[in-house]
Design a protein around this motif. Structure first.
Motif, short mmCIF file in Angstrom:
data_model
loop_
_atom_site.label_atom_id
_atom_site.label_comp_id
_atom_site.label_asym_id
_atom_site.label_seq_id
_atom_site.Cartn_x
_atom_site.Cartn_y
_atom_site.Cartn_z
N UNK A 129 1.22 -11.10 -7.36
CA UNK A 129 2.47 -10.38 -7.12
C UNK A 129 2.48 -9.86 -5.68
N UNK A 130 3.59 -10.00 -5.02
CA UNK A 130 3.66 -9.60 -3.62
C UNK A 130 3.67 -8.08 -3.52
N UNK A 131 2.60 -7.50 -3.99
CA UNK A 131 2.49 -6.05 -3.97
C UNK A 131 1.95 -5.61 -2.63
N UNK A 132 2.25 -4.41 -2.28
CA UNK A 132 1.62 -3.83 -1.11
C UNK A 132 0.27 -3.27 -1.50
N UNK A 133 -0.33 -3.88 -2.54
CA UNK A 133 -1.59 -3.34 -3.05
C UNK A 133 -2.73 -3.58 -2.08
N UNK A 134 -3.61 -2.60 -1.91
CA UNK A 134 -4.73 -2.76 -1.01
C UNK A 134 -5.82 -3.59 -1.68
N UNK A 165 -8.03 -1.72 -4.16
CA UNK A 165 -7.38 -1.38 -5.42
C UNK A 165 -7.22 -2.62 -6.31
N UNK A 166 -6.97 -3.75 -5.64
CA UNK A 166 -6.82 -4.99 -6.39
C UNK A 166 -8.10 -5.33 -7.14
N UNK A 188 -13.27 -5.21 6.05
CA UNK A 188 -11.95 -4.88 6.61
C UNK A 188 -10.83 -5.10 5.60
N UNK A 247 -8.89 -2.01 2.91
CA UNK A 247 -7.73 -1.15 3.14
C UNK A 247 -6.46 -1.91 3.47
N UNK A 248 -6.54 -3.24 3.51
CA UNK A 248 -5.33 -3.98 3.88
C UNK A 248 -4.56 -4.44 2.65
N UNK A 249 -3.24 -4.38 2.70
CA UNK A 249 -2.47 -4.85 1.55
C UNK A 249 -2.57 -6.37 1.39
N UNK A 279 -0.37 -8.45 0.69
CA UNK A 279 0.75 -9.16 1.30
C UNK A 279 0.46 -9.49 2.76
N UNK A 280 -0.53 -8.83 3.30
CA UNK A 280 -0.85 -8.95 4.71
C UNK A 280 -1.99 -9.94 4.97
N UNK A 314 -8.44 -15.09 3.54
CA UNK A 314 -8.87 -13.71 3.30
C UNK A 314 -8.75 -13.35 1.82
N UNK A 352 2.27 1.96 -1.20
CA UNK A 352 1.23 1.09 -1.73
C UNK A 352 0.45 1.85 -2.79
N UNK A 353 -0.19 1.11 -3.66
CA UNK A 353 -1.04 1.73 -4.67
C UNK A 353 -0.31 2.04 -5.95
N UNK A 391 8.10 -2.77 4.92
CA UNK A 391 7.03 -2.58 3.94
C UNK A 391 5.88 -1.86 4.61
N UNK A 451 -9.31 -4.51 13.19
CA UNK A 451 -9.34 -5.04 11.84
C UNK A 451 -8.67 -6.40 11.86
#
Lengths: 288, 275
Positions: free
Chosen positions: A85-90, A93-94, A128, A131-133, A135-136, A141, B209-210, B260, B268
């Motif tokens: 899912x195109x979440x902004x999840x880090x 957390x994933x 690294x 902490x990156x989402x 989606x990024x 990676x 996020x989160x 976003x 990084x």
């Protein structure tokens, strides 16, 4: 003790026998390249070891025990077909969502969980990414993130299902090198399925070739030969060795490449539309 | 406006429901099942009118139908996922049955608009108690379910291998969605449950996020929409559901405009590039 053992195993899915009377044993700490045409049962083999598919006959042993779902000693990187899912999840957390994710309750990450994730990320050189989402991140990676996830909790057996798909050649080599190094250092057994043999040549101890319900496990010289592969593919296969590479050809065409580029229509069980290589068909690429 | 009992009732009922809708809706959005949620509400319409026909409370008809339909959808699972056509057909069939039930129970017709578009200003005290109980049940169920639900939503293949029973999780979750839809329909009506169950979480997901931030913002946005909507409706005499829908729509459009949130650190990116 052997990491994985198949004794006279037959697996039928939807009336079709994917593996018939297969016997093999994978030793502790081996790096096994799992190859074969689409639908040959690479994913099925892994799902059997995970206890998700029951053989219709024969016995399977994993790390000395019968396969059981949720075995913490097995690290698994599924062939990712569910688009994340195109979440902004880090990244952290994933991965955390998978730690004890089978338990009931609220998804709370303990400090110990967090530390374990960070350590594993560091071990695969992906600090690294914590902490990156998502989606990024690039495909390479994300794959590295998933690899870290599979290695979490010190597994003794690692099942990697097509971890190279949709990666460019440079990232493919990085993933192979990483798995090789990490697992050799820790004595982890690896089953690594792939479409292409050549990239794995430097890393694997033995190769497991699947085709037409059969499986042959052995050294490259034993398995990757015209007679053996002709039997597995059910076609006249030539094996051409040149410049440290091995080309598996059928009537002048490279069958591995051919497979790779047309695998959208061929499905292994429980695997959704898969996508082919990132290498354009007209650019021949070979890694050493 | 708080000198009126009906406004106090409306604020309490919509507040309770909004928070729950935002939270449940967040998972609906994460799982890509928003259309299924929409279909559940239409099936609920048939339940509500059908219950009216046989003399039962529309709310219980709604709850019964949405929960059973949610379990059914979860059971069909993968065979139904992405089957927009199948869901669409069932959805319109359910609306059709709702219309048939209305046809034979004409005195229910005035209430039909309330079921379709909501009538939060007519919520009485007993209904608030029921909504509070429903909401408590929803939150309790979700708090038990949340960990495997999140895992199964993000990485179903791995979750299955780790022993998560995907189908059970899916059924339980859609049953919870059914309950939430029934509660939500009391405020904005079955046709507009999207305004509370999809609008706020979809916007929240784009902005923060989160998991916890997302859940909190979804709940806060939903709460803000209903309370602001009620206030605007009170002073303008526009329908409440319209005001809520307007705010929800604007909120989502604004979230699209906002970049976003990304955590970018020099170095990084450099290192990541080397990977």
């Amino acid at each position: 003790m052997n990491a994985a053992e198949f004794d006279g195993v037959t697996i039928r899915i939807g009336g079709r026998s994917v593996l018939s009377n297969v016997s093999l044993s994978v030793g502790d700490g081996e790096f096994i390249g799992v190859l074969g045409p689409n639908g040959a049962g690479k994913t099925t083999l892994m799902r059997t070891l995970l206890g998700l598919i029951r053989p219709s006959s024969g016995t399977v042993r994993v790390l000395g025990k019968s396969p059981v779902r949720g075995n913490p000693e097995i690290g698994y990187l599924p062939q990712v077909r569910t688009l994340m899912p195109a979440l902004g999840m880090r990244g952290l957390d994933f991965i955390a969502s998978s730690v004890k994710g089978e338990r009931w309750g609220l998804p709370i990450t303990t400090r110990a969980d967090r530390r374990a994730i960070e350590q594993t990320l560091t071990a695969v050189g992906a600090t690294a990414l914590a902490d990156r989402p998502l989606s990024d991140m690039s495909g390479g990676e994300r794959q590295r993130l998933l690899l870290a996830q599979a290695l979490l909790g010190s597994p003794r057996l690692l099942l990697l299902d097509e971890p190279l798909i949709s990666l460019d050649p440079r990232h493919q080599e990085a993933v192979i090198g990483l798995v090789r190094q990490f697992c050799r250092d820790r004595g982890i057994t690896v089953l690594f399925s792939a479409h292409e043999l050549n990239q794995l040549l430097g890393a694997l101890d033995r190769v497991l070739y699947l085709g037409r319900g059969q499986a042959v496990l052995g050294s490259i010289d034993e398995v990757v030969t015209a007679p053996v592969l002709s039997r597995l593919y059910g076609a006249d296969i030539n094996v051409v060795r040149a410049d440290g590479h091995i080309f598996v050809m059928s009537r002048g065409r490279d069958v591995e490449r051919h497979d790779h580029q047309h695998d959208e229509h061929a499905h292994e069980y429980h695997q959704h539309a898969s996508h082919a290589s990132s290498v354009p068909p007209d650019v021949p690429y070979r890694s050493a | 406006m708080f000198e009126y009992d009906f406004m106090i009732n409306a604020f309490s009922a919509s507040g309770i429901v909004a928070v729950v809708s935002g939270i449940v809706g967040y998972f609906l959005v994460v799982r890509g099942q928003t259309f299924a949620g929409h279909a559940l509400s239409h099936i609920g319409f048939a339940g509500a009118t059908g219950a009216g026909l046989i003399g039962l409370s529309p709310l219980w008809g709604l709850v019964g139908f949405t929960v059973v339909a949610g379990l059914g959808m979860g059971l069909l699972g993968e065979r139904l996922s992405g089957r927009d056509v199948a869901i669409g057909v069932v959805l319109s069939l359910a609306l059709g049955f709702g219309l048939l039930f209305l046809h034979y129970y004409t005195s229910f017709a005035t209430q039909a608009t309330a079921v379709l578009f909501g009538n939060v200003l007519a919520v009485d005290h007993p209904t608030i108690v029921i909504l509070a109980c429903l909401s408590a049940m929803i939150l309790l169920a979700l708090s038990i379910l949340m960990r495997p639900l999140l895992f199964a939503s993000l990485q179903p293949e791995l979750a299955e291998a780790k022993g998560v029973l995907l189908r059970c999780i899916s059924m339980a979750f859609l049953a919870v969605v059914g309950l939430a839809v029934a509660a939500c329909a009391q405020i904005v009506g079955v046709l507009m449950v999207f305004t509370l169950m999809v609008g706020p979480p979809a916007a929240a997901q784009r902005v923060v996020t989160g998991l916890w931030n997302g859940l909190a913002l979804a709940a806060i946005l939903a709460l803000a929409y209903v309370w602001l909507g009620l206030t605007v409706a009170f002073y303008t005499d526009w329908p409440v559901s319209f005001c809520i829908a307007l705010l929800s729509g604007c909120g989502y459009l604004l979230s699209l405009a906002a970049p976003r949130q990304q955590i970018r650190v020099e170095g990084v990116m450099q290192e990541a590039h080397e990977l």
